[in-house]
Design a protein around this motif. Structure first.
Motif, mmCIF file in Angstrom:
data_model
loop_
_atom_site.group_PDB
_atom_site.id
_atom_site.type_symbol
_atom_site.label_atom_id
_atom_site.label_comp_id
_atom_site.label_asym_id
_atom_site.label_seq_id
_atom_site.Cartn_x
_atom_site.Cartn_y
_atom_site.Cartn_z
ATOM 1 N N ASP A 96 33.023 -3.118 -49.024
ATOM 2 C CA ASP A 96 34.293 -2.394 -48.881
ATOM 3 C C ASP A 96 35.163 -2.987 -47.771
ATOM 4 N N LEU A 97 34.692 -4.097 -47.166
ATOM 5 C CA LEU A 97 35.445 -4.672 -46.039
ATOM 6 C C LEU A 97 36.871 -5.023 -46.470
ATOM 7 N N GLY A 98 37.842 -4.575 -45.706
ATOM 8 C CA GLY A 98 39.240 -4.905 -45.996
ATOM 9 C C GLY A 98 39.830 -4.136 -47.163
ATOM 10 N N MET A 99 38.990 -3.360 -47.851
ATOM 11 C CA MET A 99 39.535 -2.526 -48.934
ATOM 12 C C MET A 99 39.876 -1.153 -48.334
ATOM 13 N N VAL A 111 30.524 -2.511 -39.107
ATOM 14 C CA VAL A 111 30.079 -2.434 -40.501
ATOM 15 C C VAL A 111 28.588 -2.085 -40.588
ATOM 16 N N PRO A 112 28.141 -1.642 -41.768
ATOM 17 C CA PRO A 112 26.703 -1.425 -41.954
ATOM 18 C C PRO A 112 25.948 -2.758 -41.869
ATOM 19 N N ASP A 113 24.704 -2.713 -41.399
ATOM 20 C CA ASP A 113 23.960 -3.971 -41.236
ATOM 21 C C ASP A 113 23.715 -4.692 -42.559
ATOM 22 N N ASN A 114 23.639 -3.932 -43.658
ATOM 23 C CA ASN A 114 23.350 -4.606 -44.940
ATOM 24 C C ASN A 114 24.579 -5.277 -45.569
#
Ligand code: NAP
Length: 341
Positions: A96-99, A111-114
């Protein structure tokens, strides 16, 4: 780290009347979402999805104000994950990065580690973002060819949207692996660049529209990489050789696909869909391993230019107008942007 720590990033605001504006401004670290890993972003890159997010496309980003940037590479500053430590150089792209999660057009992401993978040791952070989602997607297309036995000896392959980020890296990788590569482009003035990369023949985009009323077209391509969709993709599918493979990952022209079933039932054409944002972690690591070795795009520097955060807005406009050629590296941690430290 002090609670009031500030950093610079792009914010896209929704204005009245359905308009959107972009500014580079000071942001609060505390306003970042919860997450296992805080990363100081050194580089991001400009992808078509970022241009959509930065211009208010709600299919990409529903909530504004928002910081775009689906790609980020940087150094971990804080981590609660056992296998990710402060000082580690890492890549975060997709998911979901940048979304709807604050993205790489800001000096920090949480962010989440995964979502995080260690940077391959043979690549620099800069190189990972010159490659970015566009190059990762091109590499996935190459893997799809390998997995479906599309060999260089099967015949020529076509790349559409050839002067775009994903298009140019696809051309480069296919040439590197020995394929006869044809490019379909709306910018035939870029033929010298495409030829320099080793493309055998450059076709005007209008070729991709010819014979749109026909059920099948002359069988030409053993494989095709498509970033534009629409009538061009439909005609490419109609032009595949028996058992040919088309990878489809973009809709720069259109999300429609005006097609019939004959390419499938008379020519056995395969269409492989690619969506890098949700690529499973194991495959993600495999793709990066290949990009760091035999699939490293050797002429990457030739197709990349850089912009600072302050200049990325102009590049976004060029991209939306279909005028950008190649990849734009975004220098997030450049000196100008670092004055807040
Ligand atoms: N599914 C995924 O995982 C994934 C990953 C990366 C990208 N994408 C998608 O792939 C596409 C390309 O991404 P990108 O980052 O490479 O973007 P880009 O750098 O802007 O490249 C897009 C290219 O498409 C061509 N194009 C633009 N407008 C067009 C139109 N109206 N009709 C036909 N061709 C047109 C242009 O190439 P020419 O002038 O050479 O024709 C342009 O350079 C986008 O739709 C993006 O969202 C999807």
């Amino acid at each position: 780290m002090p609670d009031n720590k500030k950093y610079l990033g792009m914010t896209v605001y929704e204005e009245s009347g359905g308009n959107f504006s972009r500014v580079i401004e000071e942001k609060d670290l505390n306003a970042l979402p919860e997450g296992d890993v805080l990363i100081r972003v050194q580089y991001s890159s400009l992808n078509y999805k970022d241009a959509l997010s930065a211009s208010g496309n709600k299919g990409v980003s529903r909530y504004y104000p928002h910081t775009p940037g689906i790609d980020a590479a940087g150094i971990i500053e804080e981590s609660t994950a056992p296998d990710l430590a402060p000082g580690d150089e890492v890549i975060c792209m997709g998911y979901d990065l940048g979304m709807n999660t604050s993205g790489g057009f800001g000096q920090y992401i949480r962010v989440p580690d995964n979502w995080v993978i260690p940077k391959p040791s043979s690549l620099t952070l800069k190189e990972t973002m010159q490659i970015g989602t566009a190059g990762f997607t091109a590499a996935q297309c190459l893997l799809a060819f390998e997995e479906n036995n599309v060999l260089p000896s099967n015949g020529p392959v076509l790349v559409t949207g050839a002067t775009g980020g994903a298009g140019l890296i696809s051309c480069m990788l296919l040439v590197q692996l020995g394929y006869e590569v044809h490019a379909l482009t709306g910018k035939t003035d870029q033929s010298p660049l495409l030829k320099e990369l080793g493309v055998s023949k450059v076709h005007d985009r209008s070729l991709g529209m010819e014979g749109s009323d026909k059920l099948l077209l002359k069988a030409r391509w053993a494989g095709a990489v498509d970033s534009v969709g629409g009538q061009v993709l439909a005609n490419v599918i109609k032009s595949m050789q028996y058992d040919g493979v088309v990878t489809s990952f973009g809709n720069a022209m259109s999300a429609d696909l005006p097609l019939n079933v004959y390419p499938f039932i008379l020519r056995g054409v395969h269409v492989v869909g690619i969506y890098s944002a949700e690529c499973p972690m194991e495959r993600r690591k495999t793709v990066w391993k290949r990009l760091a070795s035999d699939l490293y795009p050797k002429k990457l520097e030739q197709i990349c230019s850089s912009v600072t955060l302050e200049k990325v807005s102009e590049a976004i406009e060029q991209m939306l107008a279909g005028k950008l050629v190649g990849r734009k590296l975004v220098e997030v941690d450049n000196e100008l942007s670092a004055h807040l430290d």
